[in-house]
Design a protein around this motif. Sequence first.
Motif, mmCIF file in Angstrom:
data_model
loop_
_atom_site.group_PDB
_atom_site.id
_atom_site.type_symbol
_atom_site.label_atom_id
_atom_site.label_comp_id
_atom_site.label_asym_id
_atom_site.label_seq_id
_atom_site.Cartn_x
_atom_site.Cartn_y
_atom_site.Cartn_z
ATOM 1 N N MET A 11 0.865 -1.182 0.000
ATOM 2 C CA MET A 11 0.000 0.000 0.000
ATOM 3 C C MET A 11 0.902 1.232 0.000
ATOM 4 N N LEU A 23 -6.129 3.978 4.138
ATOM 5 C CA LEU A 23 -5.026 3.050 4.404
ATOM 6 C C LEU A 23 -5.494 1.997 5.416
ATOM 7 N N LEU A 24 -6.008 2.454 6.546
ATOM 8 C CA LEU A 24 -6.259 1.565 7.678
ATOM 9 C C LEU A 24 -7.392 0.561 7.457
ATOM 10 N N LYS A 27 -6.382 -2.118 4.778
ATOM 11 C CA LYS A 27 -5.259 -2.866 5.369
ATOM 12 C C LYS A 27 -5.820 -3.889 6.370
ATOM 13 N N GLU A 28 -6.757 -3.443 7.203
ATOM 14 C CA GLU A 28 -7.383 -4.330 8.194
ATOM 15 C C GLU A 28 -8.125 -5.480 7.498
ATOM 16 N N GLU A 31 -5.498 -7.890 5.946
ATOM 17 C CA GLU A 31 -4.799 -8.690 6.962
ATOM 18 C C GLU A 31 -5.718 -9.724 7.608
ATOM 19 N N VAL A 37 0.617 -7.251 4.388
ATOM 20 C CA VAL A 37 0.623 -5.892 3.837
ATOM 21 C C VAL A 37 1.907 -5.141 4.196
ATOM 22 N N THR A 38 2.539 -4.578 3.181
ATOM 23 C CA THR A 38 3.719 -3.729 3.335
ATOM 24 C C THR A 38 3.276 -2.301 3.025
ATOM 25 N N VAL A 39 3.744 -1.336 3.813
ATOM 26 C CA VAL A 39 3.413 0.069 3.539
ATOM 27 C C VAL A 39 4.635 0.747 2.936
ATOM 28 N N GLY A 165 -11.371 -2.597 0.201
ATOM 29 C CA GLY A 165 -10.578 -3.688 0.760
ATOM 30 C C GLY A 165 -11.185 -5.047 0.444
#
Length: 174
Positions: A11, A23-24, A27-28, A31, A37-39, A165
């Motif tokens: 991301m 983002l969050l 990502k949640e 995962e 996930v790599t930021v 997501g």
Amino acid sequence: MQSAKGKKAVMIIASNNFRDEELLKPKEVLEKNGVSVTVSSSSLKESTGMLGAKVKPDILLTGIRVADYDAIIFVGGSGANEYWDDPTAHKIANDANNAKKIVGAICIAPVTLAKSGLLKNKKATTYSSTVQDIKSGGANYTGADVERDGNIITASGPAAAQKFGETIVKALSQ
């Protein structure tokens, strides 16, 4: 939903003023469904989201090896325009697309995809302020919350973050 377990996503956030929930939330969701996930960002310094979230990127944008990931995701927020004309971001998006990886962008980030030529004749959506920008790049703007055309997934903004997501997870599971 099939499993996306073992898949990897990167991301890409702005070095400042990324949109926190864009983002969050995804990502949640990723995962929770077994995606690692790599930021990434243009700086390894801690980045602050528009709503105050603090995130330290794992890798630099220039360090992204497309072959290492199943999905490349550009996160929105007012700072995301730093990638609109960035040749590295364009190369990453095009390399991922050519390798049939999932390429995602939310909010104003679809402009990066449009400017890299990825949205030409593709159904896409974006934040209301950037509709003209993606149309200029040849996109067929739909106005949907989330739009998927092949391996390219775009979303309109913070309210669509959860669905964005989930759509990526679904695409990674196919």
